[in-house]
Design a protein around this motif. Structure first.
Motif, PDB file in Angstrom:
ATOM      1  N   ILE A 162       8.525  14.851   1.936  1.00 52.07           N
ATOM      2  CA  ILE A 162       7.649  15.926   1.479  1.00 52.07           C
ATOM      3  C   ILE A 162       7.774  16.020  -0.031  1.00 52.07           C
ATOM      4  O   ILE A 162       8.864  15.908  -0.588  1.00 52.07           O
ATOM      5  CB  ILE A 162       8.013  17.253   2.174  1.00 52.07           C
ATOM      6  N   CYS A 163       6.642  16.205  -0.705  1.00 57.90           N
ATOM      7  CA  CYS A 163       6.685  16.191  -2.171  1.00 57.90           C
ATOM      8  C   CYS A 163       6.068  17.426  -2.805  1.00 57.90           C
ATOM      9  O   CYS A 163       6.042  17.533  -4.033  1.00 57.90           O
ATOM     10  CB  CYS A 163       6.020  14.923  -2.720  1.00 57.90           C
ATOM     11  N   PRO A 185       0.823  -1.222   0.000  1.00 56.53           N
ATOM     12  CA  PRO A 185       0.000   0.000   0.000  1.00 56.53           C
ATOM     13  C   PRO A 185       0.851   1.263   0.000  1.00 56.53           C
ATOM     14  O   PRO A 185       1.762   1.415   0.815  1.00 56.53           O
ATOM     15  CB  PRO A 185      -0.786  -0.128   1.305  1.00 56.53           C
ATOM     16  N   TRP A 186       0.541   2.142  -0.932  1.00 58.21           N
ATOM     17  CA  TRP A 186       1.186   3.449  -1.010  1.00 58.21           C
ATOM     18  C   TRP A 186       0.186   4.511  -0.582  1.00 58.21           C
ATOM     19  O   TRP A 186      -0.998   4.444  -0.931  1.00 58.21           O
ATOM     20  CB  TRP A 186       1.647   3.755  -2.430  1.00 58.21           C
ATOM     21  N   PHE A 187       0.689   5.510   0.140  1.00 61.07           N
ATOM     22  CA  PHE A 187      -0.144   6.620   0.578  1.00 61.07           C
ATOM     23  C   PHE A 187       0.553   7.942   0.269  1.00 61.07           C
ATOM     24  O   PHE A 187       1.779   8.027   0.255  1.00 61.07           O
ATOM     25  CB  PHE A 187      -0.387   6.554   2.093  1.00 61.07           C
ATOM     26  N   GLY A 188      -0.255   8.940   0.042  1.00 58.00           N
ATOM     27  CA  GLY A 188       0.214  10.317  -0.025  1.00 58.00           C
ATOM     28  C   GLY A 188      -0.830  11.180   0.655  1.00 58.00           C
ATOM     29  O   GLY A 188      -2.005  11.122   0.298  1.00 58.00           O
ATOM     30  N   MET A 189      -0.429  11.954   1.665  1.00 66.86           N
ATOM     31  CA  MET A 189      -1.400  12.740   2.424  1.00 66.86           C
ATOM     32  C   MET A 189      -1.147  14.233   2.237  1.00 66.86           C
ATOM     33  O   MET A 189      -0.003  14.684   2.228  1.00 66.86           O
ATOM     34  CB  MET A 189      -1.360  12.352   3.903  1.00 66.86           C
ATOM     35  N   MET A 232       4.030   6.200   6.274  1.00 65.41           N
ATOM     36  CA  MET A 232       3.173   7.350   6.003  1.00 65.41           C
ATOM     37  C   MET A 232       2.917   8.133   7.280  1.00 65.41           C
ATOM     38  O   MET A 232       3.119   9.349   7.342  1.00 65.41           O
ATOM     39  CB  MET A 232       1.843   6.886   5.394  1.00 65.41           C
ATOM     40  N   GLY A 233       2.482   7.436   8.326  1.00 63.14           N
ATOM     41  CA  GLY A 233       2.233   8.123   9.584  1.00 63.14           C
ATOM     42  C   GLY A 233       3.499   8.693  10.190  1.00 63.14           C
ATOM     43  O   GLY A 233       3.503   9.815  10.730  1.00 63.14           O
ATOM     44  N   ASP A 234       4.601   7.959  10.101  1.00 64.22           N
ATOM     45  CA  ASP A 234       5.867   8.434  10.664  1.00 64.22           C
ATOM     46  C   ASP A 234       6.310   9.742  10.018  1.00 64.22           C
ATOM     47  O   ASP A 234       6.696  10.698  10.698  1.00 64.22           O
ATOM     48  CB  ASP A 234       6.958   7.378  10.469  1.00 64.22           C
ATOM     49  N   GLU A 285      -0.967  24.215   2.338  1.00 64.75           N
ATOM     50  CA  GLU A 285      -0.968  22.756   2.296  1.00 64.75           C
ATOM     51  C   GLU A 285       0.422  22.263   1.927  1.00 64.75           C
ATOM     52  O   GLU A 285       1.115  22.872   1.116  1.00 64.75           O
ATOM     53  CB  GLU A 285      -1.968  22.251   1.252  1.00 64.75           C
ATOM     54  N   PHE A 286       0.843  21.171   2.560  1.00 61.16           N
ATOM     55  CA  PHE A 286       2.010  20.445   2.060  1.00 61.16           C
ATOM     56  C   PHE A 286       1.619  18.985   1.887  1.00 61.16           C
ATOM     57  O   PHE A 286       0.685  18.496   2.524  1.00 61.16           O
ATOM     58  CB  PHE A 286       3.222  20.599   2.986  1.00 61.16           C
ATOM     59  N   GLN A 287       2.305  18.316   0.983  1.00 60.63           N
ATOM     60  CA  GLN A 287       2.011  16.915   0.686  1.00 60.63           C
ATOM     61  C   GLN A 287       3.209  16.055   1.075  1.00 60.63           C
ATOM     62  O   GLN A 287       4.359  16.436   0.855  1.00 60.63           O
ATOM     63  CB  GLN A 287       1.691  16.720  -0.796  1.00 60.63           C
ATOM     64  N   VAL A 288       2.913  14.893   1.650  1.00 59.05           N
ATOM     65  CA  VAL A 288       3.941  13.920   2.016  1.00 59.05           C
ATOM     66  C   VAL A 288       3.620  12.592   1.344  1.00 59.05           C
ATOM     67  O   VAL A 288       2.491  12.114   1.417  1.00 59.05           O
ATOM     68  CB  VAL A 288       4.024  13.733   3.543  1.00 59.05           C
ATOM     69  N   GLY A 289       4.616  12.015   0.673  1.00 56.87           N
ATOM     70  CA  GLY A 289       4.438  10.733   0.010  1.00 56.87           C
ATOM     71  C   GLY A 289       5.140  10.727  -1.351  1.00 56.87           C
ATOM     72  O   GLY A 289       5.743  11.726  -1.753  1.00 56.87           O
TER      73      GLY A 289
END
Length: 372
Positions: A190-191, A129-133, A214-216, A203-207
């Motif tokens: 961070i992406c 599973p891949w996530f980006g939040m 993801m949570g870390d 907003e910032f995006q991580v993933g």
């Protein structure tokens, strides 16, 4: 402009001390989630040499009665290091270390949601599973008023602020760019970043992050954000609806895919996952903010690019739906989808665990299974 007193101190004086040699010793800052489930705490210690892996960082303890995590009569809590980052504030070789919190009996603290998330992620690891939040937040002055807003009024209506450029359209870009650079230095995944619809909202995006990372990475990005804001004398709030009225709220949209969704023909697996989510809407709403949905009820109104909290919906390129399938994914026939329901102050461990329980482990209803 309402900024903290500490931010007005002479930073050049601080720099002369920060340049002093450390003679091989290393400062390690332990970071953990407090009893609110939203705040982060930290404290530092000296190690004799630079840790090369998380196993080199010893466990520590803290007073849980001062963080709403223990009674004073039995207050010692354990800090168990789980992920290490470079320290963008004290610089190399110093470290930031994210920790789980355990109680006196070595059981996870009530707000240690990483513990069960890690178990679930281990169970589903073969699905990759891949996530980006997408973490939205609002900058406030120390007085609680949105940074850059008129002291006794409001800025102009929403419209020119999203991804805006110019002193009359964006407030606090120095903070945003400093946070971005600090995350890159630290090794946080961070992406991207952008100004949001409401002025002073960003907003910032991580993933992409796989599984538990993801949570870390999002929690460490949040810690770094609060530390950067501390230096600038302002506050970053993750309140899902910091301003009432005709202003957008703040979410933490969660992009998700499994390996089979990312392959050719993966759209059918995306649609199957969305069908499972549609039958478990109430459960997800309960875990998508720290107050069982009460915070999100102020945000998910069906207006301001949100779905209605009481209804599940999905659509291609629809930002008013619970679940959005990006248009490119619809055209390609594979990729990922976006769950737009999580609130800005959600716990990413809870969100990602819930998605895996529903879409991969095929849980139903409002109860969760114990896989111990």
């Amino acid at each position: 402009m309402s900024v903290s007193h500490s931010s007005r101190l002479n930073k050049l004086v601080r720099e002369q001390y920060m340049r002093l040699p450390q003679d091989g010793l290393v400062q390690v800052t332990y970071v953990w989630i407090d009893g609110s489930g939203e705040g982060v705490r930290c404290k530092s210690r000296t190690l004799d040499k630079e840790p090369k892996s998380i196993e080199d960082v010893p466990e520590w303890n803290f007073d849980g009665s001062s963080t709403a995590q223990a009674e004073g009569s039995n207050s010692d809590m354990f800090l168990v290091p789980v992920r290490m980052f470079r320290d963008p504030f004290c610089l190399d070789p110093n470290k930031l270390v994210l920790c789980e919190v355990l109680k006196y009996n070595r059981k996870p603290a009530e707000t240690n949601l990483r513990h069960t998330c890690k178990k679930v992620m281990d169970l589903v690891k073969d699905s990759h599973p891949w996530f980006g939040m997408e973490q939205e937040y609002t900058l406030l002055g120390i007085n609680g008023h949105p940074y850059g807003w008129p002291d006794n009024g409001f800025p102009g209506p929403q419209g020119p602020y999203y991804c805006g450029v110019g002193a009359d359209k964006v407030y606090g870009r120095d903070i945003v760019e400093s946070h971005y650079k600090a995350c890159l230095y630290a090794g946080v995944k961070i992406c991207g970043t952008n100004a949001e619809v409401m002025p002073s909202q960003w907003e910032f995006q991580v993933g992409p992050c796989e599984g538990i990372e993801m949570g870390d990475h999002l929690w460490m990005a949040r810690f770094i954000l609060h530390r950067v804001c501390e230096d600038f004398g302002v506050v970053a709030t993750l309140d899902p609806k910091p301003m009432t009225g005709n202003w957008n709220g703040a979410g933490c949209h969660t992009n998700y895919s499994t390996e089979e969704m990312r392959r050719e023909g993966g759209l059918k697996h995306i649609e199957a996952a969305i069908e499972k989510l549609s039958k478990r809407h109430d459960y997800h709403i309960c875990v998508y903010d720290p107050r069982g949905g009460r915070d999100n009820s102020r945000r998910l109104t069906g207006h301001h690019e949100t779905s209605n909290i009481f209804e599940f919906s999905a659509g291609v390129a629809n930002r008013g739906a619970s679940i959005r399938i990006p248009r490119q994914v619809g055209q390609d026939g594979y990729g990922y989808f976006e769950d737009r329901r999580p609130a800005a102050n959600c716990d990413p461990y809870a969100v990602t665990e819930a998605i895996m329980r529903t879409t991969v482990l095929n849980e139903t209803g409002v109860e969760t299974k114990d896989y111990a």
